[in-house]
Design an enzyme around this catalytic site. Structure first.
Site, PDB file in Angstrom:
ATOM      1  N   CYS A 366     -15.844  52.742  -6.933  1.00 18.16           N
ATOM      2  CA  CYS A 366     -17.302  52.778  -7.063  1.00 18.16           C
ATOM      3  C   CYS A 366     -17.939  51.428  -6.751  1.00 18.16           C
ATOM      4  CB  CYS A 366     -17.699  53.243  -8.453  1.00 18.16           C
ATOM      5  SG  CYS A 366     -17.051  52.211  -9.781  1.00 18.16           S
ATOM      6  N   HIS A 497     -17.963  52.090 -14.817  1.00 23.05           N
ATOM      7  CA  HIS A 497     -18.601  52.680 -13.641  1.00 23.05           C
ATOM      8  C   HIS A 497     -19.731  51.762 -13.166  1.00 23.05           C
ATOM      9  CE1 HIS A 497     -19.384  55.747 -10.758  1.00 23.05           C
ATOM     10  NE2 HIS A 497     -20.518  56.204 -11.291  1.00 23.05           N
ATOM     11  N   ASP A 518     -25.514  57.466  -7.024  1.00 24.43           N
ATOM     12  CA  ASP A 518     -24.200  57.423  -7.675  1.00 24.43           C
ATOM     13  C   ASP A 518     -23.130  57.667  -6.618  1.00 24.43           C
ATOM     14  OD1 ASP A 518     -21.904  57.713  -9.240  1.00 24.43           O
ATOM     15  OD2 ASP A 518     -22.947  58.800 -10.832  1.00 24.43           O
TER      16      ASP A 518
END
Length: 584
Positions: A366, A497, A518
């Site tokens: 991520c 995250h 996202d």
């Protein structure tokens, strides 16, 4: 012819008279068969001779009248030449019998009798003696008495033996004196006229007649005490050693268990952050594609085609673009201008592309994908054209290599040490510090802001929303509903995250919502936002209200312009002791 009066035999125990010797023998047997009871201490259960010896030794003081009677009897029966006759022996035995058989009067002892009773008692003895003196001391009489007394007592009365030391005396008087002098401390009534000193044991109270015996006795006490202390010391020392060993064993087990748990936690963290040497992006991508083939979800030809594209992308260091979605910002601008009736105003960042995770970085990529989004916006902004000249969107292995190069230049040595100065070939996570290091090494001016604790009820962060609003609203001119700013997107990091903030909307009720890209959202969902008529439900994946962000801590990386070479060097030096700006 002279007639002689018949010879009468009188019992010295009870006073009864009989006319013949056999009758007297039978009478005395009756006395001996009855239970003998000590008149002074009520001792019973012993034979006649033992009772005699008991009275003579244990009740010397109480037995005075009888002993006086013995002395009187001995004087009357003593021969002129000073030798005792056989009747003297009979007298001694009879005296003992009389003393022992005082149990015929069990309720009275010499101490308890009144004075007249004692006189009567003595009178009884005197009468018996007088009566016996009426008879001539003929040889027949003496012989007859010897015959009577001898067979009866000779077989039942043995030589006295000391009950304490076992010494044997020839006479009871000698045994009395032996017991009184040698064993006076063991008797109830010690010998009063004995001038021998007595010594009390200071430890147990035992009375000794000899100082040396007392000393030996006390030495035994001391040896026993010393031995007991030694045993206690040995036992105490043994107990301490055992307790020490048990404590050491418990500590060893506890440390071993803690060490095992630490290793497991460390290995878990290594796996979580991709530092377990299980391979990097390329290995994970191949493994997932092989699994898809084995499950029949991917044709082998597609596998080889995608493998070739991946190897080419890694070789050139450029992302293949298969996870990119472009045009979302323009679609959002159209939607807010025409449809969003509940929104009072919205601010959008500069144009950028959305990148999502692929098979090769699923679960750990991520941070890299958010950097690609941020860089895609900077590459479309002429302000950053000089410092990013000639760059394309790098693939994940290339981004790892770029961060390693920044470490080698001297940026963020602490972060480099934590990641072992290696990212290529690993699944290591990166966060706000690595994004800041990489952008600074590219001369992109940015800063980290740390929202280290909640600032609202229920663990919310309203100060974060206010900061983002101020960041984007600084370029607002007039009162347009939709403001498309030139501000780059903001990198947002929290535990586990990271995402990218691309705008913020203010509703008519003055509540704020962040617009967030996202990397976990796949392309097919992002493609829905490109339609002409965007449904309100499609924006749920982008909109995040204050109640949706409740992590304990958030960090953001905000781009603010370009660094000069001098500023870059200054920031590199400052990164030696790098600290994020904290928002209270």
């Amino acid at each position: 012819m002279q007639v002689h009066a018949p010879v009468m035999f009188s019992c010295d125990i009870c006073g009864e008279t009989v006319t013949s010797e056999p009758d007297m023998k039978a009478h005395l047997v009756v006395h001996m068969e009855n239970e003998v009871i000590c008149p002074f201490c009520k001792l019973s259960g012993v034979n006649y001779d033992e009772m005699c010896f008991h009275i003579e030794t244990a009740h010397f003081e109480q037995n005075t009248p009888e002993r006086n009677f013995e002395t009187l009897n001995a004087r009357q029966y003593e021969n002129p030449d000073g030798q005792n006759t056989t009747l003297q022996s009979a007298k001694e035995v009879n005296s003992s019998i009389h003393s022992a058989c005082a149990s015929n009067f069990p309720k009275y002892s010499p101490q308890s009798l009144p004075r007249d009773g004692i006189l009567k008692h003595e009178a009884f003895h005197t009468e018996s003696i007088t009566e016996s003196r009426k008879y001539p001391k003929s040889p027949e009489k003496q012989s007859g008495l010897s015959v009577v007394q001898g067979p009866i007592y000779g077989t039942t009365y043995s030589l006295p033996e000391c009950p304490f030391c076992g010494k044997i005396e020839g006479r009871s008087q000698d045994m009395e004196m032996h017991v009184k002098t040698k064993h006076a401390s063991l008797l109830e009534a010690p010998l009063e006229d004995c001038h021998q000193p007595f010594y009390d044991c200071p430890m147990c109270g035992l009375v000794c007649t000899n100082y040396h015996i007392l000393q030996e006795h006390v030495d035994l006490h001391l040896e026993e005490s010393s031995f007991q202390q030694g045993m206690d010391t040995v036992q105490c020392s043994s107990d301490r050693e055992l307790a020490h060993q048990l404590q050491q064993e418990e500590d060893r087990k506890r440390k071993s268990e803690e060490s095992r748990q630490e290793r497991e936690e460390f290995q878990k963290l290594q796996r979580q952050y991709g530092l377990d040497n299980s391979g990097g992006y390329r290995q994970q991508q191949l493994w997932h594609m092989e699994r898809e083939v084995s499950r029949g979800r991917m044709h082998p030809s597609e596998f080889y085609s995608r493998k070739a594209d991946m190897m080419e992308s890694i070789a050139f260091g450029i992302d293949d673009g298969k996870t990119k979605t472009s045009g979302v910002i323009e679609a959002l601008r159209r939607y807010y201008q025409s449809t969003a009736t509940d929104v009072r105003c919205v601010w959008l960042s500069a144009v950028l592309d959305h990148f999502h995770s692929s098979f090769g970085d699923k679960g750990w990529g991520c941070g890299y994908r958010n950097f690609q989004m941020l860089l895609s916006s900077l590459l479309q902004n002429d302000v950053y054209g000089d410092c990013l000249k000639g760059m394309s969107i790098p693939c994940i292995p290339k981004i790892q290599s770029m961060i390693e190069d920044a470490w080698k230049e001297g940026f963020d040595p602490q972060g480099a040490c934590q990641l072992n100065n290696k990212l290529q070939g690993t699944k290591a996570w990166i966060g706000a510090c690595e994004i800041y290091t990489l952008l600074t090494s590219l001369r992109v001016k940015c800063r980290i802001i740390d929202f280290h604790k909640p600032t609202g009820p229920s663990g919310t962060h309203p100060r974060l929303f206010e900061w983002i609003l101020n960041y984007y609203s600084s370029e607002r001119e007039g009162n347009p509903k939709v403001v498309c700013t030139s501000k780059p997107p903001v990198y947002l990091q929290h535990q586990g995250h990271s995402r990218t903030i691309v705008g913020i909307e203010e509703k008519k009720n003055r509540t704020l919502c962040l617009l967030i890209f996202d990397p976990g959202c796949p392309s097919r969902e992002m493609q829905k936002l490109l339609k002409q008529d965007i449904e309100a439900g499609s924006l749920r994946q982008l909109r995040k209200s204050v109640g949706n962000l409740k992590h304990k801590q958030y960090q953001i990386v905000a781009v603010e312009g370009v660094l000069s070479p001098e500023e870059k060097v200054a920031r590199k030096q400052a990164s030696q002791v790098f600290t994020a700006e904290k928002i209270p």
